[in-house]
Motif scaffolding. Structure first.
Motif, PDB file in Angstrom:
ATOM      1  N   LEU A  37     147.161  57.518  32.322  1.00  0.00           N
ATOM      2  CA  LEU A  37     147.301  58.818  31.668  1.00  0.00           C
ATOM      3  C   LEU A  37     147.996  58.661  30.213  1.00  0.00           C
ATOM      4  O   LEU A  37     148.869  57.987  30.076  1.00  0.00           O
ATOM      5  N   PRO A  38     147.192  59.514  29.379  1.00  0.00           N
ATOM      6  CA  PRO A  38     148.152  59.517  28.115  1.00  0.00           C
ATOM      7  C   PRO A  38     149.361  60.378  28.246  1.00  0.00           C
ATOM      8  O   PRO A  38     149.554  61.243  29.104  1.00  0.00           O
ATOM      9  N   ASP A  39     150.283  59.839  27.469  1.00  0.00           N
ATOM     10  CA  ASP A  39     151.593  60.535  27.094  1.00  0.00           C
ATOM     11  C   ASP A  39     152.117  60.664  25.994  1.00  0.00           C
ATOM     12  O   ASP A  39     152.815  60.154  25.164  1.00  0.00           O
ATOM     13  N   PRO A  40     151.284  61.675  25.178  1.00  0.00           N
ATOM     14  CA  PRO A  40     151.442  61.816  23.634  1.00  0.00           C
ATOM     15  C   PRO A  40     152.915  62.111  23.299  1.00  0.00           C
ATOM     16  O   PRO A  40     153.307  61.874  22.227  1.00  0.00           O
ATOM     17  N   LEU A  41     153.549  62.746  24.168  1.00  0.00           N
ATOM     18  CA  LEU A  41     155.160  63.211  23.663  1.00  0.00           C
ATOM     19  C   LEU A  41     155.957  62.006  24.175  1.00  0.00           C
ATOM     20  O   LEU A  41     157.007  62.131  23.427  1.00  0.00           O
ATOM     21  N   GLY A  42     155.449  61.166  24.725  1.00  0.00           N
ATOM     22  CA  GLY A  42     156.286  59.838  24.992  1.00  0.00           C
ATOM     23  C   GLY A  42     157.596  60.125  25.862  1.00  0.00           C
ATOM     24  O   GLY A  42     158.593  59.584  25.910  1.00  0.00           O
ATOM     25  N   THR A  43     157.370  61.099  26.910  1.00  0.00           N
ATOM     26  CA  THR A  43     158.364  61.536  27.691  1.00  0.00           C
ATOM     27  C   THR A  43     158.398  61.032  29.259  1.00  0.00           C
ATOM     28  O   THR A  43     159.158  61.572  29.839  1.00  0.00           O
ATOM     29  N   ALA A  44     157.243  60.790  29.780  1.00  0.00           N
ATOM     30  CA  ALA A  44     157.056  60.515  31.032  1.00  0.00           C
ATOM     31  C   ALA A  44     157.885  59.412  31.461  1.00  0.00           C
ATOM     32  O   ALA A  44     158.051  58.446  30.802  1.00  0.00           O
ATOM     33  N   PRO A  45     158.370  59.156  32.741  1.00  0.00           N
ATOM     34  CA  PRO A  45     159.115  58.088  33.158  1.00  0.00           C
ATOM     35  C   PRO A  45     158.314  57.215  33.493  1.00  0.00           C
ATOM     36  O   PRO A  45     157.155  57.027  33.382  1.00  0.00           O
ATOM     37  N   GLY A  46     158.896  56.038  33.394  1.00  0.00           N
ATOM     38  CA  GLY A  46     158.608  54.549  34.038  1.00  0.00           C
ATOM     39  C   GLY A  46     157.952  53.766  32.564  1.00  0.00           C
ATOM     40  O   GLY A  46     157.955  54.239  31.540  1.00  0.00           O
ATOM     41  N   ARG A  47     157.300  52.686  32.904  1.00  0.00           N
ATOM     42  CA  ARG A  47     156.786  51.839  32.129  1.00  0.00           C
ATOM     43  C   ARG A  47     155.656  52.405  31.173  1.00  0.00           C
ATOM     44  O   ARG A  47     154.834  53.018  31.494  1.00  0.00           O
TER      45      ARG A  47
END
Length: 112
Positions: A37-47
């Motif tokens: 999944l894209p995480d454009p804000l860079g806040t999702a947990p994990g690698r």
């Protein structure tokens, strides 16, 4: 002098400023299978891994099976077969928005 973080694109393997790349991470689809999944804000947990937000780099990452390796995930679909369509769709939507913004700035209308 503060230096800017640098990351490597998993598609083209070029180093770039972190702000020029989109972070991707692993989530789950409706059946519980791992998907990219894209995480454009860079806040999702994990690698996470980073990718230029271009179709060329996305297609290169898919062809090289880079998502599974970079994110260290094995899918139930087989080794290196991590589903990443959501990232491709996000990149396409972003490109379409960029084109619309450019047309608007130049005074063009998409309705003509």
């Amino acid at each position: 002098m503060v230096s800017e973080p640098v990351r490597t694109c998993i598609g083209c393997r070029a180093r770039a400023a972190k702000r020029e790349l989109v972070r991707v991470t692993v989530g789950s689809d409706t059946d519980g299978h791992p998907v990219v999944l894209p995480d454009p804000l860079g806040t999702a947990p994990g690698r996470g891994a980073h990718l230029h937000p271009t179709t060329a780099c996305y297609e290169l990452a898919v062809r090289k099976k880079a998502f599974g390796r970079a994110l260290r995930v094995q899918s139930g679909r087989g080794p290196g077969r991590l589903e990443s369509a959501a990232v491709g769709e996000w990149i396409e939507a972003r490109a379409a928005q960029d084109r619309a913004d450019t047309d608007r700035e130049e005074g063009w209308s998409s309705s003509s």
